[in-house]
Design a protein around this motif. Structure first.
Motif, PDB file in Angstrom:
ATOM      1  N   ILE A 198       1.030  -1.071   0.133  1.00  0.00           N
ATOM      2  CA  ILE A 198      -0.081  -0.082  -0.220  1.00  0.00           C
ATOM      3  C   ILE A 198       0.796   1.246  -0.027  1.00  0.00           C
ATOM      4  N   GLU A 199       1.856   1.161   0.806  1.00  0.00           N
ATOM      5  CA  GLU A 199       2.722   2.362   0.775  1.00  0.00           C
ATOM      6  C   GLU A 199       3.479   2.534  -0.553  1.00  0.00           C
ATOM      7  N   GLN A 200       3.757   1.620  -1.334  1.00  0.00           N
ATOM      8  CA  GLN A 200       4.355   1.694  -2.734  1.00  0.00           C
ATOM      9  C   GLN A 200       3.284   2.294  -3.632  1.00  0.00           C
ATOM     10  N   LEU A 201       1.907   1.782  -3.523  1.00  0.00           N
ATOM     11  CA  LEU A 201       1.186   2.310  -4.400  1.00  0.00           C
ATOM     12  C   LEU A 201       0.788   3.840  -4.026  1.00  0.00           C
ATOM     13  N   LYS A 202       0.848   4.348  -2.813  1.00  0.00           N
ATOM     14  CA  LYS A 202       0.889   5.672  -2.591  1.00  0.00           C
ATOM     15  C   LYS A 202       1.939   6.284  -2.882  1.00  0.00           C
ATOM     16  N   TRP A 203       3.176   5.727  -3.092  1.00  0.00           N
ATOM     17  CA  TRP A 203       4.462   6.547  -3.647  1.00  0.00           C
ATOM     18  C   TRP A 203       4.177   6.696  -5.063  1.00  0.00           C
ATOM     19  N   ARG A 204       3.661   5.677  -5.607  1.00  0.00           N
ATOM     20  CA  ARG A 204       3.493   5.948  -7.367  1.00  0.00           C
ATOM     21  C   ARG A 204       2.576   7.050  -7.744  1.00  0.00           C
ATOM     22  N   TYR A 205       2.922   7.744  -8.774  1.00  0.00           N
ATOM     23  CA  TYR A 205       2.051   8.722  -9.360  1.00  0.00           C
ATOM     24  C   TYR A 205       2.650   8.772 -10.791  1.00  0.00           C
ATOM     25  N   ALA A 206       1.516   9.325 -11.775  1.00  0.00           N
ATOM     26  CA  ALA A 206       1.983   9.539 -13.295  1.00  0.00           C
ATOM     27  C   ALA A 206       2.952  10.571 -13.487  1.00  0.00           C
ATOM     28  N   THR A 207       4.029  10.235 -13.353  1.00  0.00           N
ATOM     29  CA  THR A 207       5.194  10.831 -13.560  1.00  0.00           C
ATOM     30  C   THR A 207       5.213  11.830 -14.606  1.00  0.00           C
ATOM     31  N   LYS A 208       5.138  13.163 -14.657  1.00  0.00           N
ATOM     32  CA  LYS A 208       5.269  14.094 -15.260  1.00  0.00           C
ATOM     33  C   LYS A 208       6.497  14.681 -15.948  1.00  0.00           C
ATOM     34  N   LYS A 209       7.709  14.301 -15.096  1.00  0.00           N
ATOM     35  CA  LYS A 209       8.994  14.869 -15.563  1.00  0.00           C
ATOM     36  C   LYS A 209       9.950  13.758 -15.015  1.00  0.00           C
ATOM     37  N   PHE A 210      10.678  13.192 -16.017  1.00  0.00           N
ATOM     38  CA  PHE A 210      11.720  12.095 -15.648  1.00  0.00           C
ATOM     39  C   PHE A 210      13.027  12.728 -15.669  1.00  0.00           C
ATOM     40  N   ASP A 211      13.712  11.976 -15.043  1.00  0.00           N
ATOM     41  CA  ASP A 211      15.130  12.472 -14.735  1.00  0.00           C
ATOM     42  C   ASP A 211      15.976  11.713 -16.143  1.00  0.00           C
ATOM     43  N   ALA A 212      16.170  12.374 -17.210  1.00  0.00           N
ATOM     44  CA  ALA A 212      16.714  11.920 -18.375  1.00  0.00           C
ATOM     45  C   ALA A 212      18.236  11.183 -18.197  1.00  0.00           C
ATOM     46  N   THR A 213      18.899  11.369 -17.172  1.00  0.00           N
ATOM     47  CA  THR A 213      19.969  10.958 -16.956  1.00  0.00           C
ATOM     48  C   THR A 213      20.375   9.603 -16.125  1.00  0.00           C
ATOM     49  N   LYS A 214      19.017   9.175 -15.830  1.00  0.00           N
ATOM     50  CA  LYS A 214      19.080   8.025 -14.981  1.00  0.00           C
ATOM     51  C   LYS A 214      18.467   6.807 -15.923  1.00  0.00           C
ATOM     52  N   SER A 215      18.652   5.589 -15.705  1.00  0.00           N
ATOM     53  CA  SER A 215      18.268   4.585 -16.442  1.00  0.00           C
ATOM     54  C   SER A 215      17.822   3.410 -15.349  1.00  0.00           C
ATOM     55  N   ILE A 216      16.898   2.624 -15.731  1.00  0.00           N
ATOM     56  CA  ILE A 216      16.757   1.569 -14.878  1.00  0.00           C
ATOM     57  C   ILE A 216      17.541   0.125 -15.370  1.00  0.00           C
ATOM     58  N   SER A 217      17.812  -0.708 -14.371  1.00  0.00           N
ATOM     59  CA  SER A 217      18.698  -1.599 -14.591  1.00  0.00           C
ATOM     60  C   SER A 217      18.161  -2.767 -15.480  1.00  0.00           C
ATOM     61  N   HIS A 218      19.247  -3.452 -16.248  1.00  0.00           N
ATOM     62  CA  HIS A 218      18.949  -4.638 -17.007  1.00  0.00           C
ATOM     63  C   HIS A 218      17.934  -5.646 -15.987  1.00  0.00           C
ATOM     64  N   GLU A 219      18.274  -5.792 -14.769  1.00  0.00           N
ATOM     65  CA  GLU A 219      17.579  -6.784 -14.026  1.00  0.00           C
ATOM     66  C   GLU A 219      16.065  -6.163 -13.912  1.00  0.00           C
TER      67      GLU A 219
ATOM     68  N   THR B  53       5.561  15.405  -5.078  1.00  0.00           N
ATOM     69  CA  THR B  53       5.460  15.748  -3.674  1.00  0.00           C
ATOM     70  C   THR B  53       3.919  16.065  -3.374  1.00  0.00           C
ATOM     71  N   LEU B  54       3.101  15.898  -4.424  1.00  0.00           N
ATOM     72  CA  LEU B  54       1.887  16.242  -4.052  1.00  0.00           C
ATOM     73  C   LEU B  54       1.120  15.099  -3.150  1.00  0.00           C
ATOM     74  N   LYS B  55       0.191  15.498  -2.260  1.00  0.00           N
ATOM     75  CA  LYS B  55      -0.459  14.233  -1.339  1.00  0.00           C
ATOM     76  C   LYS B  55      -1.536  13.708  -2.783  1.00  0.00           C
ATOM     77  N   LYS B  56      -1.618  12.384  -2.684  1.00  0.00           N
ATOM     78  CA  LYS B  56      -2.573  11.750  -3.565  1.00  0.00           C
ATOM     79  C   LYS B  56      -4.116  12.176  -3.243  1.00  0.00           C
ATOM     80  N   VAL B  57      -4.940  12.422  -4.059  1.00  0.00           N
ATOM     81  CA  VAL B  57      -6.141  12.649  -4.092  1.00  0.00           C
ATOM     82  C   VAL B  57      -7.176  11.537  -4.297  1.00  0.00           C
ATOM     83  N   ARG B  58      -7.710  10.968  -3.276  1.00  0.00           N
ATOM     84  CA  ARG B  58      -8.575   9.700  -3.597  1.00  0.00           C
ATOM     85  C   ARG B  58      -9.951  10.022  -2.641  1.00  0.00           C
ATOM     86  N   LYS B  59     -11.035   9.366  -3.180  1.00  0.00           N
ATOM     87  CA  LYS B  59     -12.195   9.491  -2.352  1.00  0.00           C
ATOM     88  C   LYS B  59     -11.682   8.300  -1.000  1.00  0.00           C
TER      89      LYS B  59
END
Length: 209
Positions: free
Chosen positions: A4-25, A194-200
């Motif tokens: 649940i904490e991870q789902l609260k952390w998730r958001y539709a990312t509007k701006k990505f850091d173009a210098t970072k990449s996810i790992s092959h794994e 950093t905005l709080k998630k808005v849900r009913k």
């Protein structure tokens, strides 16, 4: 890990850091998660196109209403449906069942024939709608796995599928793009992170009978 904490952390990312990449794994995990998505009848009539090359992605920005997520993210995932769904898909699926589970064909034959009949009588427009709904299931699955892996993502419907298909040669592969999912890491200056998630409240969205 608290899901649940991870789902609260998730958001539709509007701006990505173009210098970072996810790992092959991590990319392998996302591919595996896509492949394990629960789909109707067990038929896997979806394809996941993965693009890392930023030059290729730069050419897609204009067909994405100039949304920079498609190029600034680590990778761009494109969920595609097949242009044609027919008996060959059913045969392939049941051959896979036989090979993996060693199930006798005599047991599988009635269900296989029933499924072929269902698909044969399904209007083409309904097939496309059905396949697209499966793509949304896969999208939701990928977004959840991204959250669990601390990978940022941004589900996107706002793009020109016909232009994507032409630029990437998807039509020649018998595919039609339907959804996008840029994945990577949020930029530090993305104010939306950093905005709080808005849900009913749960009481307003869940009915216990």
């Amino acid at each position: 890990m608290n899901v649940i904490e991870q789902l609260k952390w998730r958001y539709a990312t509007k701006k990505f850091d173009a210098t970072k990449s996810i790992s092959h794994e991590q990319l392998s995990i996302l591919k595996e998660a896509f492949n394990l998505t629960a789909l109707s009848y067990g038929l896997q009539t979806l394809k996941l196109v993965v693009i890392e090359d930023k030059v290729k992605r730069e050419a897609l920005v204009e067909h994405s209403y100039n949304q920079r997520q498609v190029v600034d993210a680590s990778h761009l995932l494109i969920l595609c449906i097949q242009n044609e769904i027919d008996n060959s898909d059913v045969d392939e699926h049941f051959e896979n069942i036989t090979a993996i589970r060693n199930t006798p064909e005599s047991i599988l034959e009635p269900f296989k024939n029933q499924l072929k009949s269902t698909i044969k009588t399904m209007p083409e427009a309904k097939k496309i709608d059905w396949a697209t709904r499966q793509a949304y299931i896969a999208l939701g699955n990928l977004m959840t796995v991204c959250a669990l892996e601390k990978i940022d993502s941004c589900p996107m419907e706002g793009f020109n599928p016909e232009a994507y298909d032409k630029v990437l040669g998807l039509s020649e592969k018998g595919l039609k793009s339907v959804l996008l999912l840029p994945v990577g890491y949020r930029a530090e200056d993305d104010m939306f992170s950093t905005l709080k998630k808005v849900r009913k409240s749960i009481d307003a969205t869940v009915i216990d009978l």
